[in-house]
Structures are given as structure tokens and as C-alpha cells.
Design a protein around this motif. Structure first.
Motif, short mmCIF file in Angstrom:
data_model
loop_
_atom_site.label_atom_id
_atom_site.label_comp_id
_atom_site.label_asym_id
_atom_site.label_seq_id
_atom_site.Cartn_x
_atom_site.Cartn_y
_atom_site.Cartn_z
N VAL A 1 0.85 -1.19 0.00
CA VAL A 1 0.00 0.00 0.00
C VAL A 1 0.88 1.24 0.00
N ASP A 2 0.45 2.25 -0.74
CA ASP A 2 1.21 3.50 -0.85
C ASP A 2 0.86 4.44 0.31
N ALA A 3 1.86 4.83 1.10
CA ALA A 3 1.62 5.78 2.20
C ALA A 3 2.32 7.11 1.96
N VAL A 4 3.00 7.25 0.82
CA VAL A 4 3.79 8.47 0.58
C VAL A 4 3.61 9.06 -0.81
N GLN A 5 2.48 8.74 -1.44
CA GLN A 5 2.19 9.23 -2.79
C GLN A 5 3.33 8.96 -3.77
N ALA A 6 3.79 7.73 -3.73
CA ALA A 6 4.85 7.31 -4.65
C ALA A 6 4.28 7.15 -6.06
N GLY A 7 5.11 7.40 -7.07
CA GLY A 7 4.67 7.26 -8.45
C GLY A 7 5.48 6.19 -9.15
N GLU A 8 5.02 5.83 -10.34
CA GLU A 8 5.73 4.78 -11.06
C GLU A 8 7.16 5.22 -11.36
N GLY A 9 8.10 4.31 -11.18
CA GLY A 9 9.50 4.60 -11.40
C GLY A 9 10.24 5.01 -10.14
N ASP A 10 9.50 5.38 -9.10
CA ASP A 10 10.16 5.82 -7.86
C ASP A 10 10.93 4.68 -7.19
N PHE A 11 12.08 5.05 -6.61
CA PHE A 11 12.94 4.15 -5.82
C PHE A 11 12.46 4.30 -4.37
N VAL A 12 11.92 3.22 -3.79
CA VAL A 12 11.23 3.34 -2.50
C VAL A 12 11.71 2.30 -1.48
N LEU A 13 11.25 2.50 -0.25
CA LEU A 13 11.47 1.54 0.83
C LEU A 13 10.14 0.91 1.22
N LEU A 14 10.14 -0.41 1.40
CA LEU A 14 8.96 -1.15 1.84
C LEU A 14 9.19 -1.66 3.26
N SER A 15 8.14 -1.60 4.05
CA SER A 15 8.19 -2.18 5.39
C SER A 15 7.16 -3.29 5.45
N TYR A 16 7.53 -4.42 6.07
CA TYR A 16 6.67 -5.61 6.10
C TYR A 16 6.12 -5.89 7.50
N GLY A 17 5.04 -6.63 7.55
CA GLY A 17 4.51 -7.13 8.82
C GLY A 17 3.59 -6.13 9.49
N SER A 18 3.47 -6.22 10.81
CA SER A 18 2.55 -5.34 11.55
C SER A 18 2.95 -3.88 11.37
N SER A 19 4.21 -3.62 11.08
CA SER A 19 4.68 -2.26 10.88
C SER A 19 3.99 -1.59 9.70
N ALA A 20 3.50 -2.39 8.78
CA ALA A 20 2.81 -1.84 7.61
C ALA A 20 1.52 -1.10 8.01
N ARG A 21 1.05 -1.36 9.21
CA ARG A 21 -0.18 -0.69 9.67
C ARG A 21 0.11 0.55 10.51
N MET A 22 1.37 0.98 10.58
CA MET A 22 1.75 2.08 11.46
C MET A 22 1.78 3.44 10.77
N THR A 23 1.19 3.59 9.59
CA THR A 23 1.07 4.92 8.99
C THR A 23 -0.38 5.39 9.17
N GLU A 24 -0.59 6.70 9.04
CA GLU A 24 -1.95 7.25 9.13
C GLU A 24 -2.87 6.57 8.12
N MET A 25 -2.34 6.38 6.91
CA MET A 25 -3.10 5.81 5.80
C MET A 25 -3.54 4.37 6.06
N THR A 26 -2.71 3.59 6.73
CA THR A 26 -2.92 2.14 6.75
C THR A 26 -3.39 1.57 8.08
N ARG A 27 -3.60 2.43 9.08
CA ARG A 27 -3.99 1.93 10.41
C ARG A 27 -5.18 0.96 10.32
N ASN A 28 -5.05 -0.21 10.96
CA ASN A 28 -6.10 -1.22 11.04
C ASN A 28 -6.44 -1.94 9.74
#
Lengths: 89, 89, 89, 89, 89
Positions: free
Chosen positions: A44-71
Motif C-alpha cells: 500500500v502506498d503511504a507516501v504518494q509514490a509514483g511509477e519509477g520511484d525508488f522506494v522503501l517497503l516495510s513488512y509485517g505489523s509495521s505496515a499498519r503504522m502509517t496514518e493511511m494504513t492503520r487497522n
């Protein structure tokens, strides 16, 4: 966290209601130099990333720790767009 | 999240009571083009997926984040049915 | 979740007190047809499984979501005994 | 936990707000003798580790259990700098 | 859970304060017969295990479920010393 490049998106109409409004990105794993590897991830995108962007992914329960993804029933989130990797090795 | 195709179901009478009423789907992992891979997964259905559906699986504690699966001792859930994967690569 | 067959048990006297009263099962991973694979797992029994039973294992924090295992320092639980796997593939 | 050596850092301006103020370290996995392996990890620094340090990484929800990282969407943390590994084998 | 044998310890002075007082054990993974495998793990000791002991390791958030390890940024714990593995296979 995992290095990846955004290469597309996933469209799903019938989904759990806790997913509404979230963008599902298709990401291709890369190494710390940005060179493509063979593995793909859906996150899930939590930082308005676009195609081609070089990004960091976080896995597991931590994926629910952004405002966008809570619960939300998700196990991966794009939580940063990378400007630079500095290597001293 | 993982791409998969629903290929069957698992029947279990003797099970933890927090599993009552849940459907256990047998899912075959596929790549982002929907092509079959070798790995199978058992996941609880949270979106009324049917056999043959192209779906997304979420693993870990996130599997308990749907209305259907809250507090259940499960580590994988089918949380979306995929309409389309758009690739720009 | 993972398919497995119960093949033994693990005896431990000196252990964390949150483990008292739990049965530690030795499980051999199998495929969805019940055919043996090479991996072994140790999981707590939440469904009174016996040796030879074809079971489902749940990993991670979900392993603590049964009445039997709440708050225990364990990462795998046997949470269902399988009657049948129906494949439509 | 995983043995690693700090070999660089990751710069990201556009990121989830729960990441502000955290340093993202690039770490190369090593064995228990400190010999380099092939895998790289990105982890948040919780112990003011510097480049070249021999450190321990913790993965998963545990990565959020330091003062520095509470509630952050991260899945790996550097939580100790290793002085010595004593082997009796 | 994972079978392992305690083969040493890890000394770290500069570490997260939630780690104070914990012993970090170096463990070599073994199979269910106690035969050594190639993988090493670092885990916190919750059962006063000593070098040479045949033990069980628990991974993930479960590692924080002992009195000793509550709230610590660790992802593996030694939570039982094994007396015997009974195999019926």
C-alpha cells in the motif's frame, strides 16, 4: 526494510472495507544500487509514490503504522521515497 | 501481499472455536501475470472469493484485521479479488 | 497456514512459566495431498491432536489467539485437524 | 537477531511522518565471526551506531520496541553494538 | 519453534535500555535429533540455559511474552530446555 521500484498498480473492486481508499502498488525489488532483482511485492502506498520511484517497503505489523494504513489487513507498505543511498563500505 | 488463485478448500470439523464460521481456502501462488507458481497457501476468505478467482493474500497479524477474522488464530487471509494488474515497467 | 502431520512430541521440564500445561507437538510438514515434505515444526496443540493426525499450523502472533495459548511465548499452534482438502484446480 | 556491519545510510525526504528524525542505516549481514555475507538490510538506528560498527538487528514488531522507534512503520532496528561474541562450541 | 544448541554468548555494552540485564545467547540450529545444521541464531535467554543445552527458540512478537523479555526490542527467545523428543513416525 526492502529496496524496490514502483512498476505498476493493482486494481481490486471486491475487497475488505478496511482497504477502501488505499492504492495498491506493484513493486519490483531492487538492490541498494537500484538494480532490479527477480521478486515482486504488492504494498500500500503511504507516501504518494509514483511509477519509477525508488522506494522503501516495510513488512509485517509495521505496515499498519502509517496514518493511511492503520487497522488495514495489509502486510506491506511503501513508507519512504529514497533520494540517495550512501555507501562507505 | 501475495498473488494467488483459489483452487479449493479445506474442511476441518475439530478446530479452535475462534475459527467457527470461517471458510479455509486452498490457494495456489501465481505471479503478477496470474501464471501459476509451485507454492500453495491456506487462507481464510474475507471477501467471498470463489474457485478460480485471482486474489491477494495478506500474511501475519494483518490477517486478523478484517471483520471476519478478528481474534482468530490464523496467519493468512484473502482480502481482495483482483480485477487487473497494470504494469508500466 | 501450513499442512502438517503430527509425528511426535517434545518434553521440556525447565521452561517459561507461560508454557505450563501446554503440549508441544513435533509436526512434519506435508503438501495439500498429505505427502511428507522435509521440514519439521514444533507447535503447541490447541485441538487435542494425536499422532498421525493431518493438521493445520498457524505461525506468528496468531499462534497466541487460542484459549490454550493466550500470552504464551510460542510462535506456532496446531489450530485445526483436517478432514478433507477439496481441490478443483 | 541478525549480525550485521553498518556500511552506509539511506536518505529519504518524502516519507511517513512517523519516520521523522530517524536515521536509516544500510547494514551488510555478517556471520558470528563478523565475516561478510551477501545480504543487505535497511534498519533504523536506536543506539547511535556508526559506519563500520558490528551490530545486532531485530526484525518485526520488536523493531518498534525502542524509545526511538515506537509507533514507526519500520520492520528492522539496530538495537545493540557488539563488543564480543564468545563461542564455546 | 526452532531446535537449537547453545554454543556461546554475545557481549554488547552499548544497547537499547530495554535490553539491560538480558543475556544474549549464540545458538546453533539443530534438527529434531539434535544434529547440527548450518544456521546460527542470537536469542535472549528466558530459562537460564547454559552452553551445550538443547533448547527451543521462539521467534517474532512471541519472543516478548516471557517475564524476562516483556517490551524488549528482541525477536528471538530461548523459552524451553528440551529433555527429550519422542518420535513415532
Amino acid at each position: 526494510m526492502i529496496f524496490a521500484k514502483v512498476v505498476g498498480s493493482v486494481v481490486a473492486t471486491q475487497k475488505d472495507e478496511n482497504l477502501y481508499g488505499m492504492k495498491l502498488l506493484l513493486c519490483k525489488e531492487v538492490d541498494h544500487h537500484g538494480r532490479p532483482l527477480d521478486t515482486y511485492h504488492v504494498a500500500v502506498d503511504a507516501v504518494q509514490a509514483g511509477e519509477g520511484d525508488f522506494v522503501l517497503l516495510s513488512y509485517g505489523s509495521s505496515a499498519r503504522m502509517t496514518e493511511m494504513t492503520r487497522n488495514a489487513p495489509i502486510d506491506a507498505v511503501v513508507m519512504a521515497i529514497i533520494d540517495d543511498v550512501q555507501i562507505v563500505e
